[in-house]
Structures are given as C-alpha cells and as structure tokens.
Design an enzyme around this catalytic site. Structure first.
Site, PDB file in Angstrom:
ATOM      1  N   ILE A   1      50.483  37.106  46.019  1.00  0.00           N
ATOM      2  CA  ILE A   1      50.885  37.483  47.379  1.00  0.00           C
ATOM      3  C   ILE A   1      52.180  36.796  47.812  1.00  0.00           C
ATOM      4  O   ILE A   1      52.835  37.228  48.766  1.00  0.00           O
ATOM      5  CB  ILE A   1      49.713  37.180  48.352  1.00  0.00           C
ATOM      6  CG1 ILE A   1      49.714  38.147  49.514  1.00  0.00           C
ATOM      7  CG2 ILE A   1      49.727  35.762  48.842  1.00  0.00           C
ATOM      8  CD1 ILE A   1      48.420  38.132  50.307  1.00  0.00           C
TER       9      ILE A   1
ATOM     10  N   HIS B   1      49.801  32.690  35.553  1.00  0.00           N
ATOM     11  CA  HIS B   1      50.891  33.402  36.215  1.00  0.00           C
ATOM     12  C   HIS B   1      51.641  34.199  35.149  1.00  0.00           C
ATOM     13  O   HIS B   1      51.986  33.655  34.099  1.00  0.00           O
ATOM     14  CB  HIS B   1      51.903  32.415  36.820  1.00  0.00           C
ATOM     15  CG  HIS B   1      51.360  31.547  37.908  1.00  0.00           C
ATOM     16  ND1 HIS B   1      51.547  31.827  39.244  1.00  0.00           N
ATOM     17  CD2 HIS B   1      50.659  30.385  37.866  1.00  0.00           C
ATOM     18  CE1 HIS B   1      50.989  30.867  39.980  1.00  0.00           C
ATOM     19  NE2 HIS B   1      50.440  29.980  39.163  1.00  0.00           N
TER      20      HIS B   1
ATOM     21  N   HIS C   1      43.906  30.249  36.714  1.00  0.00           N
ATOM     22  CA  HIS C   1      44.697  31.486  36.688  1.00  0.00           C
ATOM     23  C   HIS C   1      45.933  31.300  35.842  1.00  0.00           C
ATOM     24  O   HIS C   1      46.489  30.215  35.760  1.00  0.00           O
ATOM     25  CB  HIS C   1      45.082  31.923  38.104  1.00  0.00           C
ATOM     26  CG  HIS C   1      45.704  30.840  38.928  1.00  0.00           C
ATOM     27  ND1 HIS C   1      44.958  29.867  39.552  1.00  0.00           N
ATOM     28  CD2 HIS C   1      46.991  30.564  39.213  1.00  0.00           C
ATOM     29  CE1 HIS C   1      45.763  29.040  40.196  1.00  0.00           C
ATOM     30  NE2 HIS C   1      47.006  29.431  39.989  1.00  0.00           N
TER      31      HIS C   1
HETATM   32  P1  5GP Z   1      48.899  27.715  41.708  1.00  0.00           P
HETATM   33  O1  5GP Z   1      49.804  27.003  42.661  1.00  0.00           O
HETATM   34  O2  5GP Z   1      47.495  27.281  41.943  1.00  0.00           O
HETATM   35  O3  5GP Z   1      49.313  27.666  40.264  1.00  0.00           O
HETATM   36  O4  5GP Z   1      49.028  29.252  42.068  1.00  0.00           O
HETATM   37  C1  5GP Z   1      48.359  29.843  43.110  1.00  0.00           C
HETATM   38  C2  5GP Z   1      49.076  31.139  43.367  1.00  0.00           C
HETATM   39  O5  5GP Z   1      48.260  31.911  44.216  1.00  0.00           O
HETATM   40  C3  5GP Z   1      50.439  30.972  44.065  1.00  0.00           C
HETATM   41  O6  5GP Z   1      51.450  31.556  43.279  1.00  0.00           O
HETATM   42  C4  5GP Z   1      50.249  31.697  45.391  1.00  0.00           C
HETATM   43  O7  5GP Z   1      51.400  32.409  45.763  1.00  0.00           O
HETATM   44  C5  5GP Z   1      49.082  32.605  45.111  1.00  0.00           C
HETATM   45  N1  5GP Z   1      48.224  32.887  46.257  1.00  0.00           N
HETATM   46  C6  5GP Z   1      47.843  32.035  47.246  1.00  0.00           C
HETATM   47  N2  5GP Z   1      47.012  32.634  48.106  1.00  0.00           N
HETATM   48  C7  5GP Z   1      46.861  33.922  47.658  1.00  0.00           C
HETATM   49  C8  5GP Z   1      46.108  35.037  48.140  1.00  0.00           C
HETATM   50  O8  5GP Z   1      45.411  34.985  49.146  1.00  0.00           O
HETATM   51  N3  5GP Z   1      46.192  36.178  47.411  1.00  0.00           N
HETATM   52  C9  5GP Z   1      46.983  36.275  46.288  1.00  0.00           C
HETATM   53  N4  5GP Z   1      46.990  37.448  45.658  1.00  0.00           N
HETATM   54  N5  5GP Z   1      47.691  35.243  45.813  1.00  0.00           N
HETATM   55  C10 5GP Z   1      47.636  34.079  46.497  1.00  0.00           C
END
Ligand code: 5GP
Length: 155
Positions: free
Chosen positions: A47, A117, A115
């Site tokens: 998002i 990316h 997750h």
């Molecule tokens: P991290 O920082 O944990 O590696 O990545 C989390 C990712 O989730 C970030 O890239 C962020 O933009 C994405 N993200 C955060 N909240 C949401 C959401 O509510 N929906 C979606 N689809 N992505 C999200």
C-alpha cells in the site's frame, strides 16, 4: 550470544500477534489488492510502494520472521515469490527484480508477519522511501490487474 540462539533467531521478536495487519488481510478482515492466492500463500500490492509494482508475498501460516516459519511454509512462500516476481517483471517491463525480506525492527521490519518484498527495478529509477507514501487505490488496483494478467499469460 550462544550459537543455538543465533541459529534459532527467536530473540528477534517476542511473539507472533495473530491480529497483525497481514493476518487480517489473510482472514479477509482488511482489504488488499490481491494478485495471487493459493492454499499456503497470498500476494498483494504494497500500500506504500517504493516503486510501481511493489508487491508483497506472505505465507498463510503465522510467523513473525524467517526463523518462525516451518521449512515447508518457507518453501511455499519462495515458490510463490518466484512466480509473482516473474509476473511483476513482465508486467512492469523491469530490467531487474529486487527481492527483500526483513527480520526484526533492527533490520527495518515493521509488520511482524513474514513477507517478501518484490520490487521491479530499472536503471536510473531510485526506490522511494520505505513505509512512507500511500498511492491512489485506483493505481494499485490497475497494477494488481497488470500482474494478474501476466500470471495468466504465464499459465
Ligand atoms: P516491512 O517494513 O515489515 O519489511 O514491510 C512492511 C510493508 O508493508 C511496507 O512496505 C508497508 O508499506 C506495507 N504495509 C503496511 N501496512 C500495509 C497495509 O495495510 N496494506 C498493505 N498492502 N501493505 C501495507
């Protein structure tokens, strides 16, 4: 730190929260622009994309990070990641694909459900900031559609 603590990595985060954002997306309690789903995995648009086409791939099994998931769940997730990455590459005519996976806040992780990316990359186009800018939902819906079409073409 002992070798066994290093191996397990369980000191990264305390425990898995079954009410994290991605768990809610899996259960259909929060919306997402989905591009792929099977029994064990789900892929949907980030998002706050760092680049057009930024997609996330998650296991349906709960686990905060790479050390918390079974090898079986990880295998399913990386298999889906490869499939989705190929479709993202095609959909966005990307010269390269970056795959990133963060474990623990110190590594920059912000959502504590494992997750991957998937980020399409082209020379001269820098990544935007992590976790910052939201994008119009119509744009995300269009990008999801492009990736789904590429997946269908691939069979
Ligand atoms: P991290 O920082 O944990 O590696 O990545 C989390 C990712 O989730 C970030 O890239 C962020 O933009 C994405 N993200 C955060 N909240 C949401 C959401 O509510 N929906 C979606 N689809 N992505 C999200």
């Amino acid at each position: 730190m002992s070798d066994s603590a290093n191996d397990s990595g369980r000191d990264l985060e305390n425990s898995y929260d079954p009410d994290n954002i991605f768990a809610k997306i899996i259960r259909g309690e929060l919306p997402a622009f989905k591009v792929y789903e099977d029994e064990h995995t789900l892929a949907f648009m980030d998002i706050m994309p760092q680049v057009e086409g930024h997609t996330l791939v998650i296991p349906k099994a709960g686990g905060a990070n790479i050390f918390d998931l079974s090898d079986e769940a990880l295998r399913a997730t990386i298999t889906t990641t490869k499939k989705v990455a190929s479709a993202v590459k095609q959909a966005f005519s990307a010269e390269g694909i970056m795959i990133a996976q963060l474990n623990g806040s110190a590594a920059g992780q912000t959502v504590f459900h494992l997750h991957f990316h998937v980020l399409p990359r082209n020379a001269g186009i820098e990544l935007g900031l992590h976790n910052r800018l939201t994008v119009d939902h119509e744009v995300l819906a269009k990008h999801a559609e492009q990736i789904r079409a590429a997946l269908e073409t691939a069979g």
